[in-house]
Write a protein that holds these residues in place. Sequence first.
Motif, mmCIF file in Angstrom:
data_model
loop_
_atom_site.group_PDB
_atom_site.id
_atom_site.type_symbol
_atom_site.label_atom_id
_atom_site.label_comp_id
_atom_site.label_asym_id
_atom_site.label_seq_id
_atom_site.Cartn_x
_atom_site.Cartn_y
_atom_site.Cartn_z
ATOM 1 N N ALA A 181 0.307 11.575 13.465
ATOM 2 C CA ALA A 181 0.887 11.225 14.467
ATOM 3 C C ALA A 181 2.450 11.242 14.375
ATOM 4 O O ALA A 181 3.269 11.906 15.206
ATOM 5 C CB ALA A 181 0.447 10.086 15.050
ATOM 6 N N GLN A 182 2.668 10.905 13.249
ATOM 7 C CA GLN A 182 4.331 11.068 12.831
ATOM 8 C C GLN A 182 4.744 12.359 12.746
ATOM 9 O O GLN A 182 6.007 12.615 12.859
ATOM 10 C CB GLN A 182 4.406 10.396 11.551
ATOM 11 C CG GLN A 182 4.355 8.678 11.790
ATOM 12 C CD GLN A 182 4.203 8.084 10.389
ATOM 13 O OE1 GLN A 182 3.998 8.801 9.440
ATOM 14 N NE2 GLN A 182 4.499 6.678 10.309
ATOM 15 N N SER A 183 3.837 13.423 12.697
ATOM 16 C CA SER A 183 4.701 14.947 12.689
ATOM 17 C C SER A 183 5.126 15.451 13.705
ATOM 18 O O SER A 183 5.785 16.588 13.547
ATOM 19 C CB SER A 183 3.422 15.669 11.940
ATOM 20 O OG SER A 183 2.450 15.940 12.678
ATOM 21 N N THR A 200 -4.403 4.923 11.617
ATOM 22 C CA THR A 200 -4.904 4.422 10.483
ATOM 23 C C THR A 200 -4.357 5.324 9.252
ATOM 24 O O THR A 200 -4.066 6.324 9.364
ATOM 25 C CB THR A 200 -6.378 4.093 10.251
ATOM 26 O OG1 THR A 200 -7.002 5.603 10.502
ATOM 27 C CG2 THR A 200 -6.890 3.316 11.241
ATOM 28 N N GLN A 201 -4.696 4.694 8.088
ATOM 29 C CA GLN A 201 -3.666 5.286 6.989
ATOM 30 C C GLN A 201 -4.458 6.471 6.379
ATOM 31 O O GLN A 201 -4.100 7.404 6.270
ATOM 32 C CB GLN A 201 -3.592 4.039 5.820
ATOM 33 C CG GLN A 201 -2.605 4.589 4.749
ATOM 34 C CD GLN A 201 -2.372 3.512 3.783
ATOM 35 O OE1 GLN A 201 -3.379 2.701 3.445
ATOM 36 N NE2 GLN A 201 -1.298 3.549 3.488
ATOM 37 N N LYS A 202 -6.062 6.025 6.482
ATOM 38 C CA LYS A 202 -6.867 7.360 6.165
ATOM 39 C C LYS A 202 -7.488 7.783 7.541
ATOM 40 O O LYS A 202 -7.603 7.109 8.421
ATOM 41 C CB LYS A 202 -7.749 6.829 5.100
ATOM 42 C CG LYS A 202 -7.321 6.788 3.733
ATOM 43 C CD LYS A 202 -8.173 6.195 2.723
ATOM 44 C CE LYS A 202 -8.714 4.857 2.669
ATOM 45 N NZ LYS A 202 -9.644 4.402 1.693
ATOM 46 N N LYS A 205 0.601 -1.102 19.381
ATOM 47 C CA LYS A 205 0.876 -0.980 20.678
ATOM 48 C C LYS A 205 0.029 -0.045 21.409
ATOM 49 O O LYS A 205 -0.499 0.703 20.706
ATOM 50 C CB LYS A 205 2.363 -0.492 20.814
ATOM 51 C CG LYS A 205 3.682 -1.311 20.358
ATOM 52 C CD LYS A 205 3.858 -2.572 20.890
ATOM 53 C CE LYS A 205 4.749 -3.444 20.083
ATOM 54 N NZ LYS A 205 4.719 -4.936 20.475
ATOM 55 N N THR A 206 -0.052 -0.268 22.651
ATOM 56 C CA THR A 206 -0.986 0.510 23.408
ATOM 57 C C THR A 206 -0.225 1.721 24.048
ATOM 58 O O THR A 206 0.513 1.204 24.919
ATOM 59 C CB THR A 206 -1.825 -0.350 24.224
ATOM 60 O OG1 THR A 206 -2.330 -1.309 23.729
ATOM 61 C CG2 THR A 206 -3.136 0.563 24.856
ATOM 62 N N ARG A 250 6.667 1.053 15.474
ATOM 63 C CA ARG A 250 7.551 2.231 14.713
ATOM 64 C C ARG A 250 7.158 3.623 15.053
ATOM 65 O O ARG A 250 7.772 4.658 14.946
ATOM 66 C CB ARG A 250 7.644 2.019 13.325
ATOM 67 C CG ARG A 250 6.261 1.950 12.496
ATOM 68 C CD ARG A 250 6.164 2.242 11.041
ATOM 69 N NE ARG A 250 4.979 2.911 10.980
ATOM 70 C CZ ARG A 250 4.077 2.420 10.018
ATOM 71 N NH1 ARG A 250 4.275 1.648 9.204
ATOM 72 N NH2 ARG A 250 2.974 3.146 9.893
ATOM 73 N N ASP A 251 5.847 3.991 15.512
ATOM 74 C CA ASP A 251 5.213 5.233 15.560
ATOM 75 C C ASP A 251 5.292 5.856 17.168
ATOM 76 O O ASP A 251 4.831 6.667 17.106
ATOM 77 C CB ASP A 251 4.138 5.463 15.007
ATOM 78 C CG ASP A 251 4.059 5.219 13.503
ATOM 79 O OD1 ASP A 251 4.941 5.633 12.841
ATOM 80 O OD2 ASP A 251 3.063 4.297 12.850
ATOM 81 N N THR A 252 5.642 5.032 18.129
ATOM 82 C CA THR A 252 5.278 5.289 19.367
ATOM 83 C C THR A 252 5.771 6.569 19.975
ATOM 84 O O THR A 252 5.044 7.319 20.383
ATOM 85 C CB THR A 252 5.351 3.941 20.248
ATOM 86 O OG1 THR A 252 6.801 3.633 19.952
ATOM 87 C CG2 THR A 252 4.608 2.855 19.937
#
Length: 650
Positions: A306-308, A288-290, A233-234, A252-254
């Motif tokens: 970002a999730q933190s 990204t994952q890394k 998503k943007t 899920r992370d927006t």
Amino acid sequence: MKQYSIYILLILCINSITIFAQQLPPDPLAYNPQPFDVLHYDVKMDLTQALPSRNTHGRCDIHIRWIENPNDKVFIFHLQGLTVDSVLMDDKKTNATAQGKQEESTFHYSVPAPINKLQGDTAVVIMVYSGTMTDELGAGTWGGVSYGDSTVYALGVGFQANYVSTTRHWMPCFDHPSDKATFKGTIIARKGMTVASVGTLSTNQTDDFTFFEWTHNYPCATYLLTFSLAPYKTLRFTENNLPPMVVYARARDTAATRISFKLLPRMVRSFTQLFGAYPFDKVGYCLTQKGAMEHQTMVSYNTSLAQSKDTVNSVAAHELAHQWFGDCVSPLDFRHAWLNESFATFCESAWSEELFGFEKGFLTSQSTKINRYINTILKDEKALPLYDFSRTAPSSNYPETIYQKGAVVLGMLRHKVGNDNFYKAIRAYLQQYAYKNATTDFLKNVFEKETNIDLDTFFKEWVLQAGIPELRFTVLKREGNSVQLRVEQVQPESYGTYSEIPVELGFVRPDNQPTVYSKITVKTKDETFTINNVPNDYKSILPNQGLTTRSLFRTQSITDITSVSDLNATQDNVSISPVPANGYISVVTQLPYRSISIIDNNGNTITFSQERINDTTIRIDTNTWISGIYFVRVEFERNFITYPVIVVKE
Ligand SMILES: [Zn+2]
């Protein structure tokens, strides 16, 4: 006869020119000028089959200019893990020849220059290629192309690969930071997927596919190109007078990402005030994952960060700073990687300063970096210089030394030349080399010109030389408000002697009286200072404290006197282990002592539990202490000795 001799001379000249202009292969740790200059990459890639296989096929049109007479010269490109299916030079089929061995850092392909071309002419080299994109060394490491968390993405540098720049894992290119070029990437993905990349975006849709056309009209080093394919998503952030800001995050992370990036506009504004206008057309991050990696206008950013929901987001600040340091001004080769990382890490402290002020923000951030460097990195990586460091294990292409040590060295440079001079010189450096390449010398020269201060010794000791000072402090005399303090440099010989170490000392007083600070500058190996205006009731001296600066040194010990002017115990009478503390510290004293107390980094005495192991040893429990620097103060009959101890909690 005359004509003949001129003819001979001509042949000799041509031969010597040929020898002089011999084309050396590109080397990640050297700058070998090439006869061509890449102007533009135009890559088209099919990523419809790339999830999760990383399979692709594509075509890359490389627009070049021959900046030397191309006769007998070659165009050079890199490609790793993918197959070259065909090569055209100016629409004519030609061959690419592998040069050297794959495992060599200089491995590349060469394509002969067309005949009848002149210096200044342009050419287009077209590579059609296919295969499976891989990561650095194909070992699940950092650089190159990875798949994880439903995302296929490229990171532009490798930590282990001896070639450093890893864009060659997805696109044929002259993969050396010295040759910057503009970019257009047309990437096809299945409907529902999004491709994030550098520059500005336009899209085209068919029933099943989306064409993402990314155009970047700014010169870009190849290691700063990227793509990331995911069901993104943007998220957009806007503020007047700032470039568009965009973050690509999974659905899920927006919500968390919006929180984490809440201060992004302020970050951009703050750096713009320090360093000048943001140099590109957008600010972008993709999760990204890394990561994180400072791709130009599209930072690959670790999803977990970002999730933190950490709104300070110092990693985002680090990567944003790279848009000026590394991206707009790029290193000529990777020996100068500290020009990128030291500045970006320094900017973490600058961002802290923006949020929390100079003392609580900047100085605290610098102290954290000093502690991390001295207690962890120096042990793990051994002593490394900032410029042209070793890359063999335990080091790598990006040892943490160039981040943490570099950030503190820049803090010390700021202190040395003064705040206004420092930022003036940085802006001059950024302006002079904008969209080009720089070296360590270029930076030094700009600083010297802008500040009128000779920085030869500063660069020699802090940038070119490995190691740091280790200082032993001994109070020789206390009289009224005056203290005689001996400071010895006791670092290993190989680190050399430092000729300018500003040391701010905190004189900690009893009963929560405010600490009094005093600054000395250590200039020789063994020096005695008379410090006046010292409170006569101070109970301990803590180094690298205060309101003006932090320096990169390790305190070996501080020996002080209580009331009389002769010492009995010396630092040899006490030993403390382990360092850093590991749940406990053992204090072994060879002389009878009166008491042991623990002082935290703010000068407060803390309570602690101790256990007497035997006559000479006590064990102090550190399990309940928070990470940081502490001082163990052992009081003897006539003097006391203070030792710094580090407590690290993972
Ligand atoms: Zn960085």
